[in-house]
Design a protein around this motif. Structure first.
Motif, mmCIF file in Angstrom:
data_model
loop_
_atom_site.group_PDB
_atom_site.id
_atom_site.type_symbol
_atom_site.label_atom_id
_atom_site.label_comp_id
_atom_site.label_asym_id
_atom_site.label_seq_id
_atom_site.Cartn_x
_atom_site.Cartn_y
_atom_site.Cartn_z
ATOM 1 N N VAL A 110 0.834 -1.202 0.000
ATOM 2 C CA VAL A 110 0.000 0.000 0.000
ATOM 3 C C VAL A 110 0.873 1.258 0.000
ATOM 4 C CG1 VAL A 110 -1.693 1.341 1.313
ATOM 5 C CG2 VAL A 110 -1.942 -1.142 1.128
ATOM 6 N N MET A 111 1.903 1.259 0.809
ATOM 7 C CA MET A 111 2.699 2.467 1.012
ATOM 8 C C MET A 111 3.648 2.761 -0.148
ATOM 9 S SD MET A 111 1.512 3.714 3.692
ATOM 10 C CE MET A 111 2.681 5.070 3.749
ATOM 11 N N ARG A 112 4.211 1.729 -0.764
ATOM 12 C CA ARG A 112 5.197 1.957 -1.834
ATOM 13 C C ARG A 112 4.621 2.766 -2.999
ATOM 14 N NH1 ARG A 112 9.916 -1.555 -2.544
ATOM 15 N NH2 ARG A 112 10.332 -2.700 -0.625
ATOM 16 N N PRO A 113 3.486 2.368 -3.602
ATOM 17 C CA PRO A 113 2.968 3.179 -4.717
ATOM 18 C C PRO A 113 2.523 4.576 -4.288
ATOM 19 C CG PRO A 113 1.418 1.442 -4.126
ATOM 20 C CD PRO A 113 2.678 1.155 -3.394
ATOM 21 N N LEU A 114 1.965 4.694 -3.078
ATOM 22 C CA LEU A 114 1.574 6.022 -2.599
ATOM 23 C C LEU A 114 2.799 6.913 -2.421
ATOM 24 C CD1 LEU A 114 -1.183 5.102 0.028
ATOM 25 C CD2 LEU A 114 -1.486 5.888 -2.332
#
Length: 277
Positions: A110-114
């Motif tokens: 979740v955090m990587r693309p954001l």
């Protein structure tokens, strides 16, 4: 002539003198490349050095700073989740380890693309048409965003790539299907109509140019078009509505685009049952 005029520019000029008329496609490239980022280049237009301290520092960041930080963050996240679940359950058995592992993987996906979406807008903002010096400031920003895209990935957005690219600035219509193996970059210069399908293709406005420069040019793909596997849509291309680019082709070979190619585009095929995937 190939030996005496060993550059593309020289060959094109020679052909213009032979035919007596300029190449319309080459003229269009030059017209769209009037904007040039030479603010940090030499006065004589010579190529910039790739050993300047700024260049070396920026190109070291992804490998010596970003990637190690991601590994450390992932490990610290796993340890904290494991300790938290262990304190709640009063156990440190294998199932606690597995739960912590899957929780860490989900949070990172979740955090990587954001993080990449935020970094893209902070580092480069919007991509614009133009011609830029290699190893100039514009190039370094472009290069950094590309490296972060490779390191961070699409994560949970792999199941909805059109949404992911919209968040990065691409103009994408409804019903678009993009396979996860499709390579897309320079998102603000992409204009993709409704019901377009792309299968393991490369769609990028970037191209090398002469005299130590590169160009970024808009790509427009009309409604109902499809791009089959291993095909390339280059900068400046315009695909009319219903264009079907076949496998192992490119936007320079649109004369070979036929409706029959549509059957070779895998995203348009019916999905198999879940138990066969």
């Amino acid at each position: 002539d190939l030996f005496t005029m060993g550059t593309i520019e020289g060959i094109a000029a020679h052909l213009d003198t032979k035919t007596g008329e300029p190449d319309s496609e080459n003229a269009a490239v030059q017209a769209s490349s009037i904007s040039i980022d030479l603010e940090d280049g030499p006065a004589d237009g010579a190529p910039l050095s790739n050993t300047r301290p700024l260049v070396l520092l920026v190109q070291a960041l992804p490998f010596f700073v970003v990637q190690p930080l991601l590994r450390v963050a992932q490990w610290l996240l796993f340890v904290n989740i494991f300790i938290y679940i262990s304190s709640l359950s009063g156990s440190r058995s294998a199932h606690v380890f597995v739960i912590a592992l899957f929780s860490t993987s989900f949070i990172m996906n979740v955090m990587r693309p954001l993080l990449f979406i935020a970094a893209k807008w902070c580092i480069i903002g919007r991509y614009t048409d133009g011609r830029y010096m290699i190893f100039g400031k514009g190039y370094l920003r472009w290069w950094m965003v590309n490296q972060l895209q490779e390191l961070l990935g699409a994560g949970i957005f792999e199941s909805n790539l059109p949404l992911y690219y919209r968040l990065l600035g691409a103009k994408i219509g409804a019903g678009v299907k993009i396979s996860k193996d499709t390579k897309v970059s320079e998102f603000d210069l992409l204009f993709i109509g409704s019901d377009v399908a792309m299968d393991s293709a490369t769609v990028r406005p970037f191209a090398m140019d002469t005299r130590g420069c590169f160009t970024l040019r808009k790509i427009q793909i009309g409604e109902g078009s499809c791009v089959c596997a291993k095909s390339v849509i280059a900068g400046g291309a315009t695909l009319l509505e219903g264009t079907c680019v076949g496998p192992l082709s490119s936007s320079h070979e649109l004369c070979d685009a036929r409706p029959e190619n549509r059957k070779n585009c895998r995203p348009l095929r019916a999905l198999p049952p879940l138990w066969l995937k």
